[in-house]
Design a protein around this motif. Structure first.
Motif, short mmCIF file in Angstrom:
data_model
loop_
_atom_site.label_atom_id
_atom_site.label_comp_id
_atom_site.label_asym_id
_atom_site.label_seq_id
_atom_site.Cartn_x
_atom_site.Cartn_y
_atom_site.Cartn_z
N ASN A 90 -63.92 23.02 -22.49
CA ASN A 90 -65.25 22.46 -22.74
C ASN A 90 -66.05 23.33 -23.72
OD1 ASN A 90 -64.53 20.53 -20.91
ND2 ASN A 90 -65.89 21.22 -19.28
N MET A 91 -65.94 24.64 -23.55
CA MET A 91 -66.65 25.56 -24.45
C MET A 91 -66.08 25.46 -25.87
SD MET A 91 -68.95 26.80 -22.56
CE MET A 91 -69.57 28.05 -23.70
N ALA A 95 -67.82 24.34 -29.56
CA ALA A 95 -67.69 25.17 -30.76
C ALA A 95 -66.91 24.45 -31.86
CB ALA A 95 -67.00 26.49 -30.41
N ASP A 96 -66.62 23.15 -31.66
CA ASP A 96 -65.88 22.33 -32.62
C ASP A 96 -64.46 22.84 -32.86
OD1 ASP A 96 -68.12 20.72 -32.91
OD2 ASP A 96 -68.86 21.82 -34.65
N LYS A 97 -63.90 23.53 -31.88
CA LYS A 97 -62.51 24.01 -31.98
C LYS A 97 -61.63 23.02 -31.21
CE LYS A 97 -63.83 28.88 -32.44
NZ LYS A 97 -63.69 30.25 -31.88
N TYR A 98 -61.40 21.88 -31.84
CA TYR A 98 -60.79 20.77 -31.12
C TYR A 98 -59.31 21.00 -30.79
CZ TYR A 98 -65.08 18.51 -32.61
OH TYR A 98 -66.39 18.20 -32.83
N TYR A 105 -56.69 21.55 -22.43
CA TYR A 105 -56.64 20.39 -21.53
C TYR A 105 -55.19 20.01 -21.22
CZ TYR A 105 -61.60 19.79 -22.63
OH TYR A 105 -62.95 19.98 -22.77
N THR A 106 -54.32 20.14 -22.22
CA THR A 106 -52.90 19.83 -21.99
C THR A 106 -52.30 20.78 -20.97
OG1 THR A 106 -52.65 18.94 -24.24
CG2 THR A 106 -50.64 19.60 -23.09
N LYS A 107 -52.62 22.06 -21.07
CA LYS A 107 -52.13 23.03 -20.09
C LYS A 107 -52.69 22.74 -18.69
CE LYS A 107 -51.58 26.78 -23.46
NZ LYS A 107 -52.12 28.10 -23.93
N ALA A 108 -53.95 22.33 -18.64
CA ALA A 108 -54.56 21.99 -17.35
C ALA A 108 -53.85 20.80 -16.72
CB ALA A 108 -56.04 21.67 -17.54
N ILE A 109 -53.48 19.81 -17.55
CA ILE A 109 -52.75 18.64 -17.04
C ILE A 109 -51.37 19.04 -16.54
CG2 ILE A 109 -51.63 16.49 -17.79
CD1 ILE A 109 -54.09 16.07 -19.65
N GLN A 110 -50.73 19.95 -17.23
CA GLN A 110 -49.41 20.41 -16.80
C GLN A 110 -49.48 21.11 -15.44
OE1 GLN A 110 -48.33 22.83 -20.17
NE2 GLN A 110 -47.55 21.08 -21.36
N VAL A 125 -61.40 14.58 -26.97
CA VAL A 125 -60.98 15.42 -28.09
C VAL A 125 -60.12 14.63 -29.06
CG1 VAL A 125 -59.69 17.48 -28.76
CG2 VAL A 125 -61.15 17.53 -26.74
N TYR A 126 -59.21 13.81 -28.52
CA TYR A 126 -58.38 12.98 -29.39
C TYR A 126 -59.25 12.07 -30.25
CZ TYR A 126 -53.72 14.11 -27.53
OH TYR A 126 -52.55 14.74 -27.21
N THR A 127 -60.32 11.53 -29.66
CA THR A 127 -61.22 10.67 -30.42
C THR A 127 -61.89 11.44 -31.54
OG1 THR A 127 -61.64 9.18 -28.55
CG2 THR A 127 -63.32 9.27 -30.27
N LYS A 128 -62.35 12.65 -31.24
CA LYS A 128 -63.00 13.48 -32.27
C LYS A 128 -62.03 13.83 -33.38
CE LYS A 128 -66.41 15.56 -29.14
NZ LYS A 128 -67.61 15.05 -29.82
N MET A 129 -60.74 13.91 -33.06
CA MET A 129 -59.72 14.23 -34.05
C MET A 129 -59.19 13.00 -34.76
SD MET A 129 -57.67 17.17 -31.87
CE MET A 129 -56.57 17.65 -33.20
#
Length: 303
Positions: A90-91, A95-98, A105-110, A125-129
């Motif tokens: 989230n942080m 900071a726009d470090k998508y 988030y991927t590691k959290a899902i794993q 994040v995928y939407t922002k990218m």
């Protein structure tokens, strides 16, 4: 053949409902009519269904196809680490470090694949990218875990909006509003989707050549008159003294045909200019003959 097989499977399922289902007399009659219509339209019978094909099982598989593959629940330690990664992600988003946030988030899902928040945040994040298809997939994964997750519907609506799938987006915002009726962001996006659908409808009518004998597009006046943006623009234009004077001249019988045509052209030019000033997005969308490619704000922040 594939279509007939599918219809036959539907007929087979409906016939089983007549035999086994706990339905009312009225519903039974309706089912019988539906079966007869399908059999007549496609010239099929229930016995024509593909062997070893269960329509209900196939439907269940389709509904569950987005559910996470993780079977074992996460340990307390794994959940704690996943939550830490999510908070850090989230942080990073702020900071726009998508890409870094995406990795978190991927590691959290794993670590904890049954937490809908992680999928929903990754979708944002995928939407922002600009990866809207992946965002849609993650939103569906979040909703498979928690069907009452309004934020996932909101972000799903945003992804569909970015793909100019305004009807799908509107349905998502409707779902989100059912769960959060007082959410102003969802209300705003619902109104925006209605406007986009109206604009898209006008453009489609022009492209299809569905016009009146005068060459003007046939429009659903009810939809147009119920559009708050268009009605507000109309009120603003009609309150303009210059526009009022011009309309008076147009309707006056004292103006000859040539001057009336000049006045009509001038009125049209002023009307277009005022519409552009009031809502440039609407004009640009019509010029492109399709709805705009909005860059709407995310309806909510990260969890």
């Amino acid at each position: 053949m594939a279509v007939k097989g599918l219809v036959a499977a539907i007929v087979q399922f409906l016939t089983q409902q007549l035999e086994d289902g706990d339905i009312t007399a009225d519903s039974r009659e309706s089912l019988e009519v539906a079966i007869q219509c399908l059999e007549s339209a496609y010239n099929v019978q229930a016995s024509d269904a593909p062997p070893d094909f269960d329509l209900q099982d196939t439907y269940k598989s389709f509904v569950n196809y987005n559910k996470p593959a993780h079977i074992q629940p996460a340990t307390a330690e794994a959940k704690a680490e996943a939550e830490r990664l999510k908070n850090e992600g989230n942080m990073l988003v702020k900071a726009d470090k998508y890409q870094e946030a995406l990795n978190n988030y991927t590691k959290a899902i794993q670590l904890d694949g049954h937490n809908a928040v992680y999928y929903c945040n990754r979708a944002a994040v995928y939407t922002k990218m600009g990866n809207h298809q992946q965002a849609i997939k993650d939103c569906h994964s979040a909703l498979a875990i928690d069907p009452t997750y309004s934020k996932a519907y909101g972000r799903l609506g945003l992804a569909y909006t970015s793909l100019q799938k305004y009807k799908d987006a509107k349905e998502c915002y409707q779902k989100a509003l059912e769960m959060e009726p007082d959410n102003e962001s969802y209300k705003y996006n619902m109104t925006l989707m209605e406007e986009k659908l109206t604009q898209q409808g006008v453009c489609n009518m022009v492209l299809s050549g569905n016009t009146t004998s005068e060459g003007l597009p046939e429009m659903d006046l009810t939809s147009l008159l119920s559009n708050p943006t268009l009605m507000n623009m109309a009120r603003q234009m009609l309150s303009d003294p210059a526009m009022q004077s011009m309309m008076t001249n147009l309707m006056s019988g004292n103006v000859d045909q040539g001057r009336r045509m000049d006045a009509l052209i001038e009125a049209g030019q002023q009307l277009a200019q005022q519409m552009h000033n009031a809502n440039p997005d609407l004009i640009e969308s019509l010029r492109r003959q399709m709805g705009g490619n909005p860059n709407d704000p995310d309806p909510s922040q990260q969890n």
